[in-house]
Design a protein around this motif. Structure first.
Motif, PDB file in Angstrom:
ATOM      1  N   VAL A 120       0.855  -1.187   0.000  1.00 57.63           N
ATOM      2  CA  VAL A 120       0.000   0.000   0.000  1.00 57.63           C
ATOM      3  C   VAL A 120       0.891   1.236   0.000  1.00 57.63           C
ATOM      4  N   TYR A 145       0.500  -5.542   5.981  1.00 60.06           N
ATOM      5  CA  TYR A 145       0.734  -4.841   4.718  1.00 60.06           C
ATOM      6  C   TYR A 145       2.125  -4.237   4.724  1.00 60.06           C
ATOM      7  N   GLU A 225      -0.806  -7.333  -5.680  1.00 57.33           N
ATOM      8  CA  GLU A 225      -1.909  -6.693  -4.958  1.00 57.33           C
ATOM      9  C   GLU A 225      -1.395  -5.365  -4.388  1.00 57.33           C
ATOM     10  N   GLY A 227      -2.366  -1.278  -3.294  1.00 54.24           N
ATOM     11  CA  GLY A 227      -3.341  -0.239  -3.001  1.00 54.24           C
ATOM     12  C   GLY A 227      -2.650   1.090  -2.794  1.00 54.24           C
ATOM     13  N   ILE A 248      -2.119  -0.249  -9.624  1.00 53.74           N
ATOM     14  CA  ILE A 248      -2.803   0.037  -8.368  1.00 53.74           C
ATOM     15  C   ILE A 248      -4.224  -0.498  -8.456  1.00 53.74           C
ATOM     16  N   ASP A 249      -4.557  -1.423  -7.569  1.00 57.73           N
ATOM     17  CA  ASP A 249      -5.814  -2.159  -7.645  1.00 57.73           C
ATOM     18  C   ASP A 249      -6.950  -1.522  -6.859  1.00 57.73           C
ATOM     19  N   ALA A 250      -6.641  -0.694  -5.861  1.00 55.68           N
ATOM     20  CA  ALA A 250      -7.676  -0.088  -5.025  1.00 55.68           C
ATOM     21  C   ALA A 250      -7.106   1.178  -4.406  1.00 55.68           C
ATOM     22  N   GLY A 251      -7.949   2.214  -4.265  1.00 58.75           N
ATOM     23  CA  GLY A 251      -7.455   3.480  -3.738  1.00 58.75           C
ATOM     24  C   GLY A 251      -8.428   4.128  -2.776  1.00 58.75           C
ATOM     25  N   ARG A 277     -12.026   0.343 -10.739  1.00 56.19           N
ATOM     26  CA  ARG A 277     -11.500  -0.397  -9.588  1.00 56.19           C
ATOM     27  C   ARG A 277     -12.025   0.230  -8.298  1.00 56.19           C
ATOM     28  N   PHE A 364      -8.852  -2.383   2.442  1.00 58.93           N
ATOM     29  CA  PHE A 364      -7.768  -3.096   1.768  1.00 58.93           C
ATOM     30  C   PHE A 364      -7.873  -4.610   1.971  1.00 58.93           C
ATOM     31  N   HIS A 367     -10.368  -5.685  -0.732  1.00 59.77           N
ATOM     32  CA  HIS A 367     -10.041  -5.503  -2.149  1.00 59.77           C
ATOM     33  C   HIS A 367      -8.617  -5.913  -2.528  1.00 59.77           C
ATOM     34  N   LEU A 368      -7.739  -6.107  -1.556  1.00 61.05           N
ATOM     35  CA  LEU A 368      -6.403  -6.640  -1.865  1.00 61.05           C
ATOM     36  C   LEU A 368      -6.246  -8.079  -1.385  1.00 61.05           C
TER      37      LEU A 368
END
Length: 390
Positions: A120, A145, A225, A227, A248-251, A277, A364, A367-368
């Motif tokens: 992240v 993380y 994965e 974020g 970047i998969d999620a923010g 996303r 996270f 979504h991760l």
């Protein structure tokens, strides 16, 4: 004023002059001790946008789950602490020695990394040091993380390089065009950091001086994965980077607008185009999609999972370490708590930080790590200060 804020510091003028209080942040609650290391990264392909003739250099902190505790890292290194203290103190004419930003954190310098974990990124608000996202970064690292916090050089008050240089803020006068240049630079910085994390995960050492890295650090990065979150301009940075970089998969945006000019509807790409996303919007005080046209535009165009969470009794700096640090300052100096209300609101500081930690971790995790989180489905009695807006 980017750290304590002019109102809180102004109260120091009228107070007796005690020794600088020892500040503390709440301990992270996860099962892992938190390790930390620093990387000095040099982008030889890019000129610095703010200092002619210089290549772009960055300093990042990497926090990670560790096998043990060790010597605690400081909140900021002394050269940065001195610059920030002097900048803050000059606004109200107090002795910079009354402000101490070198207190120990809950991150241990250089201890071994363990396991393999999602990554992240953290980007601070405009003109703010990366240090003021420490409590959230430590919490995520303790929960499994790898958290990479970056300063945007010459925009932050000061960045200390390992050779002793201190890069001070060097921005031109504020304007919409300067704001756009700042955001373009932030996106380039973030993508470059991702490139260097690829090097690290592949067994290389991207540090400019090839300084020794903690054992197991490269293996700890699971870059499949990734974020990103940020406060204020850092949340805008997360969204803008996601538009142009699918790594970047999620923010998550913590109280940051997604536009350069609300009146002219001059928004960023993330607002105009949306994302496909997951994206989390967290706001405070009088800021939300109801008052921010850039958020309204983003939500119209967004094609992925989203949530809007709001802390009505908070304020903009509720989403930084000010929420944890300012109440302690008020108590130690016997100040009227009202002096910090425009900065962090009237929300209970312990509950506010606990809520941020819980919702950001849940986001996270869902979504991760792909583990559904009931906390994200609706209001929780455990976090009464948080409203679900959508």
């Amino acid at each position: 004023m980017n750290s304590l804020g002019a109102l809180a510091l102004a109260a120091l003028v009228a107070a007796p002059a005690p020794a600088a209080p020892t500040a503390t942040l709440p301990e992270p609650t996860g099962p892992h001790p938190v390790g930390i290391t620093e990387l000095h990264l040099v982008d030889h392909t890019r000129q610095d946008p703010w200092v002619p003739g210089a290549v772009r250099e960055l300093v990042v902190d990497i926090r990670y789950p560790s096998s043990r505790t060790g010597e605690p890292a400081r909140f900021t290194p002394p050269p940065v602490a001195e610059v920030v203290a002097a900048e803050d103190a000059a606004v109200v004419g107090v002795d910079p020695g009354e402000l101490d930003y070198t207190f120990p954190t809950h991150s241990s310098a250089g201890t071994p990394a363990i396991g393999r974990h999602p990554v992240v990124l953290y980007s601070p608000g405009r003109g703010v040091s990366r240090a003021f996202g420490t409590a959230l970064a430590e919490q995520l690292a303790s929960r499994g993380y790898v958290v990479v916090s970056l300063d945007h050089t010459h925009e932050a008050p000061a960045v200390a390089f390992p050779d002793g240089r201190v890069a001070r803020r060097a921005l031109p006068p504020s304007s919409v065009e300067v704001s756009k240049r700042i955001m373009a630079t932030r996106v380039q910085d973030t993508r470059f950091v991702l490139d260097q994390l690829d090097v690290l995960a592949g067994g290389g050492n991207p540090d400019a001086a090839r300084r020794a890295l903690p054992r197991g650090l490269g293996r700890a990065l699971d870059l499949s994965e990734v974020g990103m979150f940020g406060h204020s301009g850092g949340g805008f940075t997360a969204g803008e980077t996601m538009v142009s970089d699918r790594r970047i998969d999620a923010g998550a945006d913590l109280d940051g607008s997604m536009g350069y000019s609300q009146s002219d509807r001059d928004f960023g790409r993330v607002a105009d185009e949306g994302l496909d996303r997951p994206f989390l919007l967290m706001s405070a005080g009088d800021h939300s999609a109801a008052s921010d046209a850039s958020w309204q535009e983003f939500l119209r165009n967004h094609r992925g999972w989203s949530r809007q969470l709001h802390i009505p009794a908070g304020e903009h700096f509720t989403y930084t370490d000010h929420q944890a640090l300012l109440p302690g300052l008020v108590a130690r100096l016997g100040l009227d708590p009202a002096v910090v209300h425009p900065i962090i609101g009237t929300v209970d500081p312990v509950r506010a930080l606990a809520a941020q930690r819980a919702y950001l971790t849940a986001f996270f995790d869902q979504h991760l790590r792909h583990k559904p989180q009931r906390l994200l489905d609706g209001p929780s009695a455990a976090h009464p200060d948080v409203r679900f807006l959508g």
